[in-house]
Enzyme design. Sequence first.
Site, PDB file in Angstrom:
ATOM      1  N   ARG A 269       0.828  -1.207   0.000  1.00  0.00           N
ATOM      2  CA  ARG A 269       0.000   0.000   0.000  1.00  0.00           C
ATOM      3  C   ARG A 269       0.862   1.256   0.000  1.00  0.00           C
ATOM      4  O   ARG A 269       1.804   1.348   0.782  1.00  0.00           O
ATOM      5  CB  ARG A 269      -0.900   0.015   1.244  1.00  0.00           C
ATOM      6  CG  ARG A 269      -1.851  -1.167   1.248  1.00  0.00           C
ATOM      7  CD  ARG A 269      -2.846  -1.095   2.366  1.00  0.00           C
ATOM      8  NE  ARG A 269      -3.657  -2.310   2.363  1.00  0.00           N
ATOM      9  CZ  ARG A 269      -4.588  -2.585   3.268  1.00  0.00           C
ATOM     10  NH1 ARG A 269      -4.833  -1.740   4.254  1.00  0.00           N
ATOM     11  NH2 ARG A 269      -5.275  -3.695   3.190  1.00  0.00           N
ATOM     12  N   ARG A 284       2.446   0.938  10.201  1.00  0.00           N
ATOM     13  CA  ARG A 284       1.981   1.359   8.872  1.00  0.00           C
ATOM     14  C   ARG A 284       3.124   1.237   7.882  1.00  0.00           C
ATOM     15  O   ARG A 284       4.032   2.066   7.855  1.00  0.00           O
ATOM     16  CB  ARG A 284       1.483   2.808   8.949  1.00  0.00           C
ATOM     17  CG  ARG A 284       0.591   3.234   7.796  1.00  0.00           C
ATOM     18  CD  ARG A 284      -0.024   4.599   8.058  1.00  0.00           C
ATOM     19  NE  ARG A 284      -0.858   4.584   9.258  1.00  0.00           N
ATOM     20  CZ  ARG A 284      -2.151   4.293   9.254  1.00  0.00           C
ATOM     21  NH1 ARG A 284      -2.770   4.048   8.131  1.00  0.00           N
ATOM     22  NH2 ARG A 284      -2.842   4.275  10.373  1.00  0.00           N
ATOM     23  N   GLU A 356      -5.948  -1.215  15.616  1.00  0.00           N
ATOM     24  CA  GLU A 356      -6.609  -2.117  14.669  1.00  0.00           C
ATOM     25  C   GLU A 356      -5.680  -3.240  14.224  1.00  0.00           C
ATOM     26  O   GLU A 356      -4.536  -3.013  13.858  1.00  0.00           O
ATOM     27  CB  GLU A 356      -7.055  -1.307  13.449  1.00  0.00           C
ATOM     28  CG  GLU A 356      -7.747  -2.156  12.394  1.00  0.00           C
ATOM     29  CD  GLU A 356      -8.060  -1.365  11.119  1.00  0.00           C
ATOM     30  OE1 GLU A 356      -8.129  -0.126  11.190  1.00  0.00           O
ATOM     31  OE2 GLU A 356      -8.229  -2.010  10.077  1.00  0.00           O
ATOM     32  N   SER A 359     -10.053  -6.157  10.210  1.00  0.00           N
ATOM     33  CA  SER A 359     -11.251  -5.462   9.779  1.00  0.00           C
ATOM     34  C   SER A 359     -12.089  -6.497   9.041  1.00  0.00           C
ATOM     35  O   SER A 359     -11.622  -7.077   8.069  1.00  0.00           O
ATOM     36  CB  SER A 359     -10.841  -4.320   8.857  1.00  0.00           C
ATOM     37  OG  SER A 359     -11.895  -3.424   8.675  1.00  0.00           O
ATOM     38  N   ARG A 398       1.229  -6.610  12.639  1.00  0.00           N
ATOM     39  CA  ARG A 398       0.663  -6.003  13.844  1.00  0.00           C
ATOM     40  C   ARG A 398       0.492  -7.046  14.944  1.00  0.00           C
ATOM     41  O   ARG A 398       0.555  -6.718  16.127  1.00  0.00           O
ATOM     42  CB  ARG A 398      -0.669  -5.322  13.517  1.00  0.00           C
ATOM     43  CG  ARG A 398      -0.455  -4.064  12.678  1.00  0.00           C
ATOM     44  CD  ARG A 398      -1.716  -3.257  12.481  1.00  0.00           C
ATOM     45  NE  ARG A 398      -1.448  -2.095  11.642  1.00  0.00           N
ATOM     46  CZ  ARG A 398      -2.352  -1.183  11.319  1.00  0.00           C
ATOM     47  NH1 ARG A 398      -3.617  -1.313  11.746  1.00  0.00           N
ATOM     48  NH2 ARG A 398      -2.036  -0.157  10.567  1.00  0.00           N
TER      49      ARG A 398
END
Length: 432
Positions: A269, A284, A356, A359, A398
């Site tokens: 990403r 990130r 987070e 999701s 994560r």
Amino acid sequence: MLDLRYVVDHLDEVQAALTRRSAAAAETLAPIAELGKKRRELIVAVETKAQQRNAANEAMAKADKKSPAFTEKREELKRLSTEIKEAEKGLAECEAEVQKLLAVVPNLPDASVPVGKGEEDNQVVRTWGEKPSFAFTPKEHVELGTALGILDFERAAKISGARFTVLFGAAARLERALISFMLDLHTREHGYTEVLPPFLVKDTALYGTGQLPKFEEDLFKTQKSDEGKAFDLYLIPTAEVPVTNLHAEEILDGAELPVAYTAYTPCFRSEAGSHGRDVRGLIRQHQFDKVELVRFTSPETSDAQHELLTSHAEEVLKRLKLPYRVSLLCTGDMGFGAQKTYDIEVFLPGQGQYREISSCSNYGDFQARRAQIRYRAEPKGKARLAHTLNGSALAVGRTLIAILENYQQADGNVVVPEVLRPFMGCEVIRGR
RNA sequence: GGAGAGGUGACCGAGUGGUCGAAGGUGCACGAUUGGAAAUCGUGUGUGCGGAAACGUACCAAGGGUUCGAAUCCCUUCCUCUCCGCCA
């Protein structure tokens, strides 16, 4: 993508539903409905003419090719044919226009989704596990990992720039252990079929799941071009893209639903809009590993399947004994294609907050309409759009952070969660 | 990268300008037959769009062109297969 027909026929209802998510998005619906109506009229006009032409052509086929009547008729048909081409062109333009507008309209939120602007309006629906207590000040993963020599941000920057990480020794092994552990759990106990898809995909696949055309700036695109021959593939931002598109343009057998896949892939990403956020550490990254769950279901069962999928993701955290909470995202925080989303957030003691880690979303028929994923409930029944769902189970990087921070010791070493010990071959991480 | 051959319905496969949404076969569904099954026979069996429906219309890899008319002729692109080369 929303159903054009439904938008035209139920404009007020759809507008009201979309307003819950975004007033700006809802405003685009009226012009779309107008174009939709115009499209119908053009179709009727084109088809009426086509019918005339087809009937006349049939007569031509039987007529004497040398007669003057034939020549005359031919001239007439030539005119008609030209007219049809013109009309078809107009229809195609109208169709393209309406598709273009519709392609950037987000999904309608489910009625159970709370209205809100952002993160702060999400609803925590449950919390699991005890936050660990420490006799010392818990460190963040950057500090822990760097001290142990297993996370190297500087060398990653040297090779690839910002937002990349090199994992050494126990960290690399832990990453691999987590992937194996998650895949084993989902395949052996949750009934998923493991998939290893391509990591480079065509634009059509990204359109199918909703990343294109609106979110191109978040993606990495390859550009191998030689002598006019383009090779324009995108790196996948999530396994959701190749795995959901597995059944694009297919009609599934209803008896085989739900179809459930799990896939490990790296994800890429560019996170174009995230400058300044989470700059430290591996929260990130431009590249990260993720194990994804994807389910194809009937509309009638998708809500229950969504709960089930979410529970599968939670199970990973339970087995790892990591405290977490589950939030129902509000309309303002939901992704473009989702009709309902649960975020799972893991507690990070070093940061002292929940972050987070998964999701899980029900997309309804939004992706299925774009990608043309259908199923047939009865052998002779009509093909209907399936519902697609997906969720991370889990974001591996994560999870690794969560383990470092939750299982850290006073001496800076990290205890390996019990379920990972068979994969790790050790009980404590003491360095590389 | 070089040379060649192809892409037709769920599948196999015929079809070189009009009567082709497409023969034939397989599969599948329903019916007949049977104590039941197999075999056999009969009927049916694509998707999208427009329409309340009847029906109409579009689709033979994709896009463009020729023609009154294209699955069929021409062009471009994509994909698959075979052989050679290169390669983890």
